[in-house]
Scaffold this motif. Sequence first.
Motif, PDB file in Angstrom:
ATOM      1  N   LYS A   5       0.816  -1.218   0.000  1.00  0.00           N
ATOM      2  CA  LYS A   5       0.000   0.000   0.000  1.00  0.00           C
ATOM      3  C   LYS A   5       0.852   1.273   0.000  1.00  0.00           C
ATOM      4  O   LYS A   5       0.638   2.181  -0.807  1.00  0.00           O
ATOM      5  CB  LYS A   5      -0.939   0.009   1.222  1.00  0.00           C
ATOM      6  CG  LYS A   5      -1.839  -1.209   1.315  1.00  0.00           C
ATOM      7  CD  LYS A   5      -2.749  -1.161   2.526  1.00  0.00           C
ATOM      8  CE  LYS A   5      -2.029  -1.143   3.874  1.00  0.00           C
ATOM      9  NZ  LYS A   5      -1.234  -2.364   4.163  1.00  0.00           N
ATOM     10  N   SER A   6       1.832   1.333   0.916  1.00  0.00           N
ATOM     11  CA  SER A   6       2.674   2.530   0.979  1.00  0.00           C
ATOM     12  C   SER A   6       3.541   2.656  -0.268  1.00  0.00           C
ATOM     13  O   SER A   6       3.747   3.762  -0.786  1.00  0.00           O
ATOM     14  CB  SER A   6       3.569   2.503   2.221  1.00  0.00           C
ATOM     15  OG  SER A   6       2.781   2.539   3.391  1.00  0.00           O
ATOM     16  N   THR A   7       4.021   1.509  -0.746  1.00  0.00           N
ATOM     17  CA  THR A   7       4.832   1.525  -1.970  1.00  0.00           C
ATOM     18  C   THR A   7       4.017   2.117  -3.126  1.00  0.00           C
ATOM     19  O   THR A   7       4.512   2.962  -3.886  1.00  0.00           O
ATOM     20  CB  THR A   7       5.280   0.090  -2.315  1.00  0.00           C
ATOM     21  OG1 THR A   7       5.973  -0.448  -1.189  1.00  0.00           O
ATOM     22  CG2 THR A   7       6.203   0.067  -3.521  1.00  0.00           C
TER      23      THR A   7
ATOM     24  N   ALA B 261      -2.912  10.188   1.327  1.00  0.00           N
ATOM     25  CA  ALA B 261      -2.792  10.096   2.781  1.00  0.00           C
ATOM     26  C   ALA B 261      -2.504   8.647   3.161  1.00  0.00           C
ATOM     27  O   ALA B 261      -3.278   7.748   2.834  1.00  0.00           O
ATOM     28  CB  ALA B 261      -4.081  10.593   3.435  1.00  0.00           C
ATOM     29  N   ASP B 262      -1.368   8.415   3.824  1.00  0.00           N
ATOM     30  CA  ASP B 262      -0.968   7.066   4.215  1.00  0.00           C
ATOM     31  C   ASP B 262      -1.283   6.866   5.700  1.00  0.00           C
ATOM     32  O   ASP B 262      -0.555   7.342   6.559  1.00  0.00           O
ATOM     33  CB  ASP B 262       0.525   6.861   3.936  1.00  0.00           C
ATOM     34  CG  ASP B 262       0.926   5.386   3.978  1.00  0.00           C
ATOM     35  OD1 ASP B 262       0.128   4.556   4.456  1.00  0.00           O
ATOM     36  OD2 ASP B 262       2.046   5.077   3.532  1.00  0.00           O
ATOM     37  N   GLU B 263      -2.368   6.183   5.985  1.00  0.00           N
ATOM     38  CA  GLU B 263      -2.846   5.965   7.353  1.00  0.00           C
ATOM     39  C   GLU B 263      -2.836   7.253   8.181  1.00  0.00           C
ATOM     40  O   GLU B 263      -2.219   7.311   9.252  1.00  0.00           O
ATOM     41  CB  GLU B 263      -2.016   4.869   8.043  1.00  0.00           C
ATOM     42  CG  GLU B 263      -2.096   3.554   7.272  1.00  0.00           C
ATOM     43  CD  GLU B 263      -1.516   2.373   8.051  1.00  0.00           C
ATOM     44  OE1 GLU B 263      -1.868   2.231   9.228  1.00  0.00           O
ATOM     45  OE2 GLU B 263      -0.728   1.612   7.470  1.00  0.00           O
ATOM     46  N   PRO B 264      -3.555   8.271   7.690  1.00  0.00           N
ATOM     47  CA  PRO B 264      -3.477   9.589   8.339  1.00  0.00           C
ATOM     48  C   PRO B 264      -4.038   9.608   9.757  1.00  0.00           C
ATOM     49  O   PRO B 264      -3.724  10.515  10.524  1.00  0.00           O
ATOM     50  CB  PRO B 264      -4.320  10.489   7.430  1.00  0.00           C
ATOM     51  CG  PRO B 264      -5.289   9.560   6.764  1.00  0.00           C
ATOM     52  CD  PRO B 264      -4.511   8.284   6.566  1.00  0.00           C
TER      53      PRO B 264
HETATM   54 MG   LIG Z   1       2.388   1.200   4.816  1.00  0.00          MG
END
Ligand SMILES: [Mg+2]
Length: 225
Positions: free
Chosen positions: A44-46, A165-168
Amino acid sequence: MIRLSEIERIFPVGGETVHALSDVNFTVSKGEYVAIMGPSGSGKSTLLNIIGLLDRPDKGVYSLEGLDTTELTDDQQASVRRNKIGFVFQFFHLIPRLSAAENVELPMILAGTDPAERKSRVLEALSSYGLSERMKHRPDQLSGGQRQRVAIARATIMRPDIVLADEPTGNLDRSSGTEVIQILENLNDNGITLMMVTHDPDLGKRASRRVRLVDGRISADTGSP
Ligand SMILES: [Mg+2]
Ligand SMILES: Nc1ncnc2c1ncn2[C@@H]1O[C@H](COP(=O)(O)OP(=O)(O)OP(=O)(O)O)[C@@H](O)[C@H]1O
């Protein structure tokens, strides 16, 4: 506006390679609200980092508003990122020694915006997020929810088309988390494309589309237009 074709991202680790993303094909239209979901380590972050031009794929094409970003130099990518994309992270990534106002001002300094306009835009952004009394506070003098609101002000000060937004809310209590989500959704109501990584199924349901990653591949894409 966002088009990913056959994207792969491979990380060498020791003698092995990790396929963080494999054959990812995916388009997002202007104004969509997409939740990216999936287990820890699924990519996901990638994926968000590639879309945000913080990272490059090893294979495939990522085109943004018709422009093939894989052809751009790092400087050109930085300029596209500065003008079109705002990023919000789980751990805020504010600069510790700068005040809230200075953190928000930074992207405009990099963009060469004139000082008088910078000041007025910082003031407007921070007061619209209820932070006019906190302008001079450093990040360590703010609550988690306040830090994330400063981070959103910084991410949106250049009036981007896309907010990633990454796990904001991953590091916030429930009520600050809700506030942050409402701010992000309000940006989306005003036409900004919003892509948010979340582990929280309730947050995922609020998005108009949910993309699920498993082992670096898209395993489900529901609610897409
Ligand atoms: Mg991640
Ligand atoms: N810089 C790196 N070097 C080596 N491997 C990496 C690197 N970044 C990510 N990976 C690997 O790629 C895979 C995907 O990582 P990623 O951070 O995208 O997962 P994620 O879905 O965001 O997970 P989480 O929910 O825990 O944040 C993981 O197996 C991870 O170990």
